[in-house]
Design a protein around this motif. Structure first.
Motif, short mmCIF file in Angstrom:
data_model
loop_
_atom_site.label_atom_id
_atom_site.label_comp_id
_atom_site.label_asym_id
_atom_site.label_seq_id
_atom_site.Cartn_x
_atom_site.Cartn_y
_atom_site.Cartn_z
N LEU A 55 0.82 -1.19 0.00
CA LEU A 55 0.00 0.00 0.00
C LEU A 55 0.87 1.25 0.00
N GLY A 56 0.45 2.22 -0.78
CA GLY A 56 1.14 3.50 -0.79
C GLY A 56 2.37 3.56 -1.66
N THR A 57 2.79 2.44 -2.25
CA THR A 57 3.99 2.43 -3.07
C THR A 57 3.65 2.89 -4.48
N ASP A 58 4.35 3.91 -4.95
CA ASP A 58 4.11 4.43 -6.30
C ASP A 58 5.07 3.84 -7.32
N MET A 59 6.27 3.46 -6.86
CA MET A 59 7.25 2.90 -7.78
C MET A 59 8.33 2.17 -7.00
N THR A 60 9.08 1.34 -7.70
CA THR A 60 10.21 0.64 -7.09
C THR A 60 11.46 0.91 -7.89
N VAL A 61 12.58 0.87 -7.21
CA VAL A 61 13.88 1.06 -7.85
C VAL A 61 14.71 -0.20 -7.61
N ASP A 112 16.26 11.65 -1.56
CA ASP A 112 16.65 13.05 -1.74
C ASP A 112 16.16 13.65 -3.05
N GLN A 113 15.59 12.82 -3.93
CA GLN A 113 15.15 13.33 -5.23
C GLN A 113 13.90 14.18 -5.09
N SER A 114 13.76 15.15 -5.96
CA SER A 114 12.61 16.05 -5.94
C SER A 114 11.32 15.26 -6.21
N GLY A 115 10.32 15.49 -5.38
CA GLY A 115 9.03 14.84 -5.58
C GLY A 115 8.87 13.54 -4.83
N VAL A 116 9.93 13.07 -4.15
CA VAL A 116 9.86 11.83 -3.38
C VAL A 116 9.46 12.14 -1.95
N ALA A 117 8.36 11.54 -1.51
CA ALA A 117 7.92 11.76 -0.12
C ALA A 117 8.70 10.88 0.84
N ASP A 275 5.33 12.56 -3.60
CA ASP A 275 4.56 13.62 -2.94
C ASP A 275 3.21 13.80 -3.60
N ASP A 276 3.19 13.69 -4.94
CA ASP A 276 1.98 13.91 -5.71
C ASP A 276 1.82 12.77 -6.70
N SER A 277 0.70 12.06 -6.63
CA SER A 277 0.49 10.92 -7.53
C SER A 277 0.40 11.36 -8.99
N GLN A 278 0.15 12.66 -9.23
CA GLN A 278 0.07 13.15 -10.61
C GLN A 278 1.45 13.43 -11.20
N GLN A 279 2.49 13.38 -10.36
CA GLN A 279 3.84 13.70 -10.82
C GLN A 279 4.76 12.48 -10.82
N GLY A 281 5.46 10.39 -13.16
CA GLY A 281 6.33 10.36 -14.34
C GLY A 281 7.56 11.22 -14.17
N ALA A 282 7.38 12.42 -13.62
CA ALA A 282 8.51 13.33 -13.41
C ALA A 282 9.47 12.77 -12.37
N VAL A 283 8.92 12.17 -11.31
CA VAL A 283 9.78 11.57 -10.27
C VAL A 283 10.58 10.41 -10.86
N LYS A 284 9.95 9.60 -11.67
CA LYS A 284 10.64 8.49 -12.31
C LYS A 284 11.80 8.98 -13.16
N SER A 285 11.56 10.03 -13.93
CA SER A 285 12.63 10.58 -14.78
C SER A 285 13.78 11.11 -13.94
#
Length: 483
Positions: A55-61, A112-117, A275-279, A281-285
Motif C-alpha cells: 500500500l502507498g507504493t508508487d514505484m520501485t527502484v 533526496d530526489q525532488s518529488g519523493v515523499a 509527494d503527488d500521484s500526478q507527478q 512520471g517526473a519523479v521516475k525521470s
C-alpha cells in the motif's frame, strides 16, 4: 401559472412523457453500470498491484540488469562432506532474488530526489534447503567366496552394492524488512491476523512474521521456531495478504536478511512514495537521471503486464461499454428531441391561441423547455434507480476474474521478472501465475453526479428542439386550423 400549465400538460400527455423519460433512463442506467464496472476494474487491478508493491507504493527502484554480453550469473553450489556411515546432512543456500543488489545508500539517494515523499529499502531472498543422506555401498562377496572357494589372485572378490543418496529440496522466500519503516513495502499489503508485527527496536532481532498460507502448510504458529541457514527465528506474527499472493513466505528484520545472504549494507529493492500521484512520471525521470545503474518501475508499468480475464473485461468496459453508452445516449437524446418537436407540432392550435392571447414567443419556449426538463429529470431518476440496482446486483454476484502478471514485469524482486512474484521460491511458481479477484461495481458520488448531468443535458437538448419549433409558430397558424 407556469407550474399549473406544466402539470396539466404532463398529465395530459403521460404516454409521450413516459416514452421520452424511458429512453433517457435506459441511456443513463447503462452509463452508470459501465462507469461502475470500470471503477471496479481499476480497484481490482489496484489490488493486484498492491499484492506486489504494498500500500502507498508508487514505484520501485532496482538494479539495472547487466548487458547480455557480460555472461550469465554464477549458479549456486551445494557443498557436502564425504563421511563414513549413514548420517543426515543439510545445506542452505540463501541468495538475493534476481542476484542483483543495490547499496543501502541508494535508499537515501532516492529519498533526496525532488518529488519523493519517502523511500524504504528491502531485501528479497530465495532460500534453497537441501536435506538428506549418503548411503555407502557394501561389499558383497563373489560367487567363489560364497561357495568356500579359495578365490586366489584374480578370482572373483565380490562387488559393492547398496550405495546411493537421498535428498529432499525445499525452497521458499524470505523478505528483509526495515522494522523502523513498516509503512511502505510488500508487508503493508498483508494484515496481521495472529500475534504481532515487528517492533521498531527489533532491527537485528531473531524474530519472523510468517505468511498465513505458508504457516498453515508448515504447521507454524505464533511461538514456533523456524531455522534459516542455522539461525533460529521465533515466529511472532501471522500475516494474511489482503488480495492475491503474499510477497514472501517469511519476513525478518533487514539486518538479519543481510547477514544470512552475506549482503551487508545491500538491498534488492527501494520502495518509493511520491509527494503527488500526478507527478509520478517526473519523479521516475528524476531518479533515472540522478541515480545511475537503476531500473525504475511504476505501477503503470506493472499494470501494462497484467493480462487474463481482468484485462479482457476491463477493455470491454472501457472500449465497447463506453462507446455503447455514448451511442445509446445519443439515440436517446435524438429520440427525446424528435418526440418533443412532434408534440409541439401537434399543439400548433394551442400555442397559436396562447400567442393570440398575449403569450410572447419566449414564454412559449420556456414552457416547452420546462416540460422537456421535467421529462429529463424523471428519466434521470429512473435511470439512476435502474443503474444503481444493476451495479449492486453485479457486486452481489461478484464474478471472479483472473489476473496474470507477465514475466516481463519489473517488480520488487530485483530482476526483470520481479522476485516477489515468485512467492514459492526460485522457479517454484511461474511469474505469470493467475490471481483471482472478485469483481465489484462501486457506485460513487461522481457517477451519480454524472447521471444527473446527463438527465439535465437530455432535457435541455429535447427542450431546445421543441423550443425552436414553438418559437416559429404564429397566431395565424392556429386560425388556419380552426374548423
Amino acid at each position: 401559472m407556469f407550474f399549473t400549465y406544466l402539470r396539466r400538460e404532463l398529465r395530459r400527455r403521460r404516454k409521450a412523457a413516459l416514452v421520452v423519460a424511458s429512453g433517457l433512463a435506459l441511456g443513463i442506467a447503462l452509463v452508470i453500470v459501465v462507469d461502475s464496472v470500470s471503477s471496479g476494474m481499476r480497484d481490482a487491478q489496484g489490488k493486484v498491484l498492491e499484492s506486489l508493491y504494498g500500500l502507498g507504493t508508487d514505484m520501485t527502484v532496482t538494479k539495472a540488469a547487466p548487458p547480455a554480453s557480460e555472461g550469465g550469473r554464477e549458479r549456486p553450489r551445494f557443498n557436502f562432506d564425504a563421511q563414513d556411515g549413514d548420517e543426515e546432512q543439510s545445506s542452505d543456500i540463501v541468495m538475493p532474488q534476481g542476484f542483483e543488489t543495490l547499496a543501502s545508500s541508494t535508499v537515501d539517494e532516492v529519498a533526496d530526489q525532488s518529488g519523493v515523499a519517502t523511500a524504504v529499502g528491502g531485501l528479497s531472498l530465495s532460500v534453497v534447503k537441501v536435506d538428506g543422506e549418503f548411503r555407502p555401498g557394501r561389499l558383497q562377496p563373489g560367487e567363489d567366496s560364497a561357495n568356500g572357494g579359495g578365490g586366489g589372485i584374480g578370482g572373483p572378490q565380490g562387488e559393492v552394492r547398496g550405495g546411493g543418496a537421498e535428498f529432499d529440496v525445499n525452497s521458499y522466500t524470505v523478505y528483509g524488512t526495515d522494522t523502523t519503516r513498516q509503512d511502505l513495502g510488500p508487508l503493508t499489503s498483508s494484515r496481521i491476523t495472529d500475534g504481532r508485527t515487528f517492533k521498531t527496536a527489533e532491527t537485528d532481532a531473531e524474530v519472523a512474521v510468517a505468511d498465513a498460507a505458508y504457516a498453515k502448510e508448515k504447521k507454524y504458529k505464533v511461538g514456533s521456531e523456524v531455522t534459516v541457514k542455522g539461525t533460529k527465528f521465533e515466529i511472532v506474527g501471522i500475516a494474511t495478504p489482503d488480495s492475491g499472493d503474499a510477497a514472501a513466505n517469511l519476513y525478518i528484520p533487514l539486518k538479519q536478511a543481510q547477514t544470512l545472504s552475506d549482503s551487508k549494507d545491500k538491498v534488492t529493492t527501494v520502495y518509493v512514495q511520491a509527494d503527488d500521484s500526478q507527478q509520478i512520471g517526473a519523479v521516475k525521470s528524476a531518479i533515472r537521471k540522478n541515480v545511475p545503474g537503476t531500473t525504475v518501475t511504476t505501477s503503470a508499468d506493472l499494470a501494462d503486464t497484467v493480462s487474463g480475464s481482468l484485462t479482457t473485461a476491463s477493455d470491454l468496459a472501457t472500449n465497447v461499454g463506453k462507446w455503447l453508452s455514448v451511442a445509446v445516449l445519443v439515440a436517446a437524446f435524438v429520440v427525446a428531441g424528435l418526440l418533443t418537436v412532434s408534440a409541439v407540432s401537434r399543439r400548433v392550435q394551442e400555442f397559436g391561441t396562447l400567442k393570440a392571447l398575449g403569450w410572447k414567443s419566449g414564454r412559449v419556449t420556456r414552457q416547452v423547455v420546462g416540460e422537456a426538463m421535467v421529462n429529463g429529470l424523471v428519466g434521470g431518476a429512473l435511470g439512476i434507480a435502474v443503474g444503481v440496482a444493476g451495479a449492486y446486483a453485479l457486486t452481489a454476484v461478484s464474478p471472479s476474474l483472473t489476473a496474470q502478471l507477465g514475466a516481463a514485469a519489473g517488480g520488487p524482486g530485483g530482476g526483470p521478472a520481479g522476485g516477489l512474484l515468485r512467492a514459492g521460491g526460485p522457479g517454484a511458481q511461474s511469474a505469470d501465475k493467475a490471481i483471482e479477484i472478485a469483481l465489484t461495481a462501486p457506485v460513487s458520488a461522481s457517477t451519480i453526479a454524472l447521471a444527473v448531468g446527463l438527465a439535465v443535458t437530455g432535457g435541455l437538448i429535447a427542450g431546445a428542439f421543441g423550443g425552436w419549433r414553438a418559437s416559429r409558430l404564429r397566431p395565424a397558424d392556429a386560425l388556419r386550423r380552426v374548423e
